[in-house]
Design a protein around this motif. Structure first.
Motif, PDB file in Angstrom:
ATOM      1  N   LEU A   1      35.706  65.668 -89.113  1.00  0.00           N
ATOM      2  CA  LEU A   1      36.143  66.877 -88.406  1.00  0.00           C
ATOM      3  C   LEU A   1      37.352  66.605 -87.506  1.00  0.00           C
ATOM      4  O   LEU A   1      38.256  67.434 -87.410  1.00  0.00           O
ATOM      5  N   ALA A   2      37.362  65.459 -86.852  1.00  0.00           N
ATOM      6  CA  ALA A   2      38.478  65.140 -85.947  1.00  0.00           C
ATOM      7  C   ALA A   2      39.710  64.642 -86.704  1.00  0.00           C
ATOM      8  O   ALA A   2      40.776  64.484 -86.107  1.00  0.00           O
ATOM      9  N   SER A   3      39.559  64.396 -88.010  1.00  0.00           N
ATOM     10  CA  SER A   3      40.657  63.795 -88.786  1.00  0.00           C
ATOM     11  C   SER A   3      41.472  64.818 -89.580  1.00  0.00           C
ATOM     12  O   SER A   3      42.427  64.453 -90.257  1.00  0.00           O
ATOM     13  N   ARG A   4      41.092  66.068 -89.515  1.00  0.00           N
ATOM     14  CA  ARG A   4      41.691  67.086 -90.381  1.00  0.00           C
ATOM     15  C   ARG A   4      42.243  68.243 -89.554  1.00  0.00           C
ATOM     16  O   ARG A   4      41.881  68.361 -88.382  1.00  0.00           O
ATOM     17  N   PRO A   5      43.078  69.152 -90.060  1.00  0.00           N
ATOM     18  CA  PRO A   5      43.647  69.162 -91.400  1.00  0.00           C
ATOM     19  C   PRO A   5      44.520  67.936 -91.658  1.00  0.00           C
ATOM     20  O   PRO A   5      44.980  67.300 -90.717  1.00  0.00           O
ATOM     21  N   TYR A   6      44.742  67.636 -92.920  1.00  0.00           N
ATOM     22  CA  TYR A   6      45.531  66.475 -93.305  1.00  0.00           C
ATOM     23  C   TYR A   6      46.866  66.476 -92.561  1.00  0.00           C
ATOM     24  O   TYR A   6      47.552  67.486 -92.483  1.00  0.00           O
TER      25      TYR A   6
END
Ligand code: FNR
Length: 183
Positions: free
Chosen positions: A92-97
């Motif tokens: 969740l903390a890594s997106r959106p790309y």
């Protein structure tokens, strides 16, 4: 001098050994590190449809990570890997790309389990994930803790001297690592 650390504990269990370990580390580092505990239990399951209109919980999570100087992961091992609840928070903390909150941040990984290998496999998987996310993960000391009853008391004090000294070294190493990465 203080450094703000976003802390992810990979267990939701009330009496979690890993939560106790996080508390002990907070205490050992209290003169140099300010812990900001991340609540991962109430986060929605990441859904790629979120990317068009990110949920408020995800936005808040990313803000919390971005407000930190470093990230600490304190995790159990579930079935030789990272617990799903922690992986979900990371996703969740890594997106959106291209808009990951983690990119470029220093990090450290530690974990405790009652078993002898002390979360080694979970930590190895986690290092793989974090390195993909372009985090600078503390290489040494590694810390695989076999948790015994009473190892950490109610105030977060480590009762065994060898373990306390070992965890002091871990905190010292993390502080130096943060400073080195932040220049
Ligand atoms: C475990 N446990 C576990 N322990 C371990 O050393 N290696 C493993 O692969 C697993 N797998 C695993 C899967 C699942 C679903 C559960 C619930 C447990 C045991 C685990 O280390 C133990 O429950 C710890 O107490 C979990 O950490 P917390 O919650 O005390 O922080």
């Amino acid at each position: 001098d203080t450094r703000k650390v976003a802390v992810f504990v990979g267990s939701l269990r009330k009496d979690s050994f890993n939560r106790q370990l996080a508390r002990a580390l907070e205490r050992l580092g209290e003169d140099r590190l300010e812990f900001d505990h991340v609540e991962i239990g109430g986060l929605p399951f990441y859904d790629q449809d979120f990317d068009e209109d990110y949920p408020a919980e995800g936005v808040a999570l990313k803000q919390q990570v971005r407000a930190a100087d470093a990230v600490l992961f304190v995790t159990p091992e579930y079935n030789r890997s990272v617990p799903g609840v922690l992986k979900n928070a990371i996703d969740l903390a890594s997106r959106p790309y291209g808009d990951s909150a983690f990119a470029g941040l220093p990090a450290a990984v530690i974990g405790a389990s009652p078993g002898a290998i002390g979360t080694a496999m979970a930590q190895q998987h986690l290092r793989n994930i974090l390195s993909y996310l372009d985090m600078a993960v503390l290489p040494q000391p590694e810390a695989y803790l076999q948790f015994k009853d009473g190892l950490i008391d109610d105030e977060g004090r480590v009762t065994n001297q060898d373990t306390r000294e070992f965890l002091e070294d871990f905190v010292d190493g993390f502080v130096e690592w943060i400073d080195r990465q932040r220049g």
